[in-house]
Design an enzyme around this catalytic site. Structure first.
Site, PDB file in Angstrom:
ATOM      1  N   TYR A 173      37.545  11.961   5.698  1.00  0.00           N
ATOM      2  CA  TYR A 173      38.717  11.078   5.665  1.00  0.00           C
ATOM      3  C   TYR A 173      39.904  11.757   6.325  1.00  0.00           C
ATOM      4  CZ  TYR A 173      36.649   7.804   2.333  1.00  0.00           C
ATOM      5  OH  TYR A 173      35.873   6.861   1.741  1.00  0.00           O
ATOM      6  N   TYR A 203      29.443  11.504   2.429  1.00  0.00           N
ATOM      7  CA  TYR A 203      30.216  12.739   2.228  1.00  0.00           C
ATOM      8  C   TYR A 203      30.006  13.283   0.818  1.00  0.00           C
ATOM      9  CZ  TYR A 203      33.682   9.508   0.123  1.00  0.00           C
ATOM     10  OH  TYR A 203      34.309   8.556  -0.628  1.00  0.00           O
ATOM     11  N   ARG A 227      28.340  10.796  -1.693  1.00  0.00           N
ATOM     12  CA  ARG A 227      28.570   9.352  -1.664  1.00  0.00           C
ATOM     13  C   ARG A 227      27.755   8.729  -0.527  1.00  0.00           C
ATOM     14  NH1 ARG A 227      32.371   6.321  -3.303  1.00  0.00           N
ATOM     15  NH2 ARG A 227      30.528   5.080  -3.623  1.00  0.00           N
ATOM     16  N   HIS A 234      30.063   4.214   3.052  1.00  0.00           N
ATOM     17  CA  HIS A 234      30.692   2.989   2.545  1.00  0.00           C
ATOM     18  C   HIS A 234      32.021   2.760   3.232  1.00  0.00           C
ATOM     19  CE1 HIS A 234      32.238   6.326   0.112  1.00  0.00           C
ATOM     20  NE2 HIS A 234      33.375   5.663   0.145  1.00  0.00           N
ATOM     21  N   HIS A 286      35.758   1.126   2.175  1.00  0.00           N
ATOM     22  CA  HIS A 286      36.592   0.610   1.082  1.00  0.00           C
ATOM     23  C   HIS A 286      37.269  -0.684   1.528  1.00  0.00           C
ATOM     24  CE1 HIS A 286      36.599   4.357  -1.419  1.00  0.00           C
ATOM     25  NE2 HIS A 286      36.338   4.913  -0.243  1.00  0.00           N
TER      26      HIS A 286
END
Ligand SMILES: [Fe+3]
Lengths: 201, 257
Positions: free
Chosen positions: B126, B165, B175, B178, B180
């Site tokens: 991120y 990640y 995770r 995905h 969000h």
């Protein structure tokens, strides 16, 4: 499946909620998210507080959204909360003239948030309030609550929601007056003094 | 105490079994996670213990929560829904097109509402300062998009396939890939923040966030469908993902009268 056949109502089932996670901070907050009231408006109030966990520790990664009517109780219809500059793509901030009624604030490193908005006017039988939606890492489904303002005891006593809440917990929905149009509203997610949260049906 | 994946697997299985038993005993299907879900350790101190107070919206059309904030053309820019065009260079990764409809519980399109997304880059990183995963940042990818649903409720984004990640819920926690999503309905009661997943990800069973949705059918609704008709020739692979907003809105009241 995730292509919903709307001709069969039994297939139209809700998309589950998920946590906002820890990394929304560069995506959701926007410049001026906390400055909801038009500039210099005489009915401006400041609301602020902490978001606290079950050990009383402030959350540095909570997101608070506010949605409320103007001083006459009218629901805003203006867009422009997160106006953008079409040239640079940056946030321009609100125009300071229109009232959109919507605010979004990330708690700071101390777990503190604040917003300047219009003192809400009453609607119907309800005492005046601002609607609140809380998101955080660790919170799998957001939480709704309300900020009522102190002062008009008759209106608060007649409010249909407040009437449903037993006495000690009722106060968690009413902000504390601090003078100069400033009100304190802490949100306790769990434990002693846990804020009353709402479910709409 | 450091939890292993085996510890988390056991907790996930126990939560799932408890849910199956509740339903077998006549409890309603749960479309959403419980806020109290131990396998996701951050939830432990952050969920209320008191039950919420129920508000019957059919009794009062004046409720503030039956309306929603408005968003318009001023709130987005032309390239906000194309995450591959927000920098001078091309981001690294497989380009994807993600599209679907925003619907209410009656299957009606939710028009003109804000859809926001954020995601990791193709390496699973991120663009957030507190992110400590040492996968590379991509100077040509921020991973934030916005759009407004059209008259049929459709939204559409162009982006790159996010990477999985690691995180620190337990040892070796990863995770699944995905995106969000944050969406608004026609009523504030319909507000939704969620995550969209990609088909056949091998990480699904290990992830306490996805598994917090204990109902098997509900969990499937978080997974997009590969849609060849959305794939753009010589450019991107297409995924279809419809979003159904829960929570009462004013149209329910009209019907109930
Ligand atoms: Fe994520």
């Amino acid at each position: 499946m995730t292509k919903i056949d709307t001709s069969r109502p039994e297939n139209v089932l809700p998309t589950p909620s998920h946590t906002v996670g820890p990394f929304y901070g560069y995506a959701l907050p926007f410049r001026g998210g906390e400055d909801i009231a038009p500039l210099g408006h005489p009915d401006t109030i400041t609301v602020h507080g902490y978001v606290l966990d079950g050990e009383g520790k402030p959350l540095p990664d909570a997101l608070v959204e506010l949605w409320g009517p103007d001083q006459d109780g009218n629901l805003p219809t203006a867009d422009g909360s997160m106006r953008r500059d079409p040239a640079s793509g940056d946030f321009l901030g609100r125009n300071g003239v229109e009232f959109t009624g919507f605010g979004r604030i990330q708690t700071d490193a101390d777990g503190h948030w604040y917003a300047r908005t219009l003192r809400p006017g009453a609607r119907g039988r309800n005492a005046p309030y601002v609607s609140v939606c809380v998101f955080a890492r660790g919170l799998l489904v957001h939480l709704f609550t309300r900020i009522y303002l102190p002062g008009d005891d008759a209106a608060l006593a007649a409010d249909p929601l407040l009437a449903q809440v037993e006495e000690p917990r009722r106060d968690t929905l009413i902000a504390a007056e601090e003078g100069n149009g400033t009100y304190r509203f802490d949100i306790r997610l769990q434990g002693e003094g846990e804020t009353v949260f709402l479910e709409f049906q | 105490m450091t939890l292993t994946q085996a510890d988390i697997d056991a907790e996930i299985a126990a939560e799932h079994a408890a849910y199956e038993k509740r339903v077998a005993d006549g409890a309603p299907v749960e479309h959403h996670p419980r806020r109290d879900y131990a396998p996701y350790s951050s939830s432990v101190l952050r969920h209320p213990k008191q039950p919420p107070i129920a508000i019957d919206v059919t009794k009062d059309p004046e409720l503030v929560e039956l309306s929603s904030p408005a968003f318009g053309e001023r709130d987005i820019t032309e390239i906000d829904n194309d995450l591959t065009r927000q920098h001078t260079g091309e981001p690294i990764g497989e380009r994807i097109t993600v599209s679907g409809r925003l619907l209410d519980r009656n299957g009606r399109p939710v028009r003109g509402q804000l859809v926001e997304i954020w995601q990791a880059n193709s390496a699973g990183r991120y663009a957030h300062q507190r992110e400590q995963h040492d996968a590379p940042l991509d100077p040509n990818f921020t991973g934030v998009g916005r759009t407004i649903s059209d008259d049929d409720g459709f939204y559409r984004f162009t982006t790159v396939q996010p990477g999985p990640y690691p995180w620190r819920n337990h040892v070796n926690a990863w995770r699944p890939a995905h995106i969000h999503f944050s969406v608004f309905g026609s009523a504030f009661t319909q507000r939704l923040v969620t995550q969209m997943y990609f088909p056949n990800d091998p990480l699904f069973p290990y992830d306490p966030i996805l598994q917090s949705v204990t109902d098997d059918a509900a969990r499937q609704r978080l997974i997009a469908t590969y849609d060849h008709s959305l794939s753009v020739p010589e450019f991107s692979l297409g995924y279809h993902w419809d979003i159904v907003l829960d929570g009462p809105n004013a149209t329910w009241i009209e019907e109930g009268r």
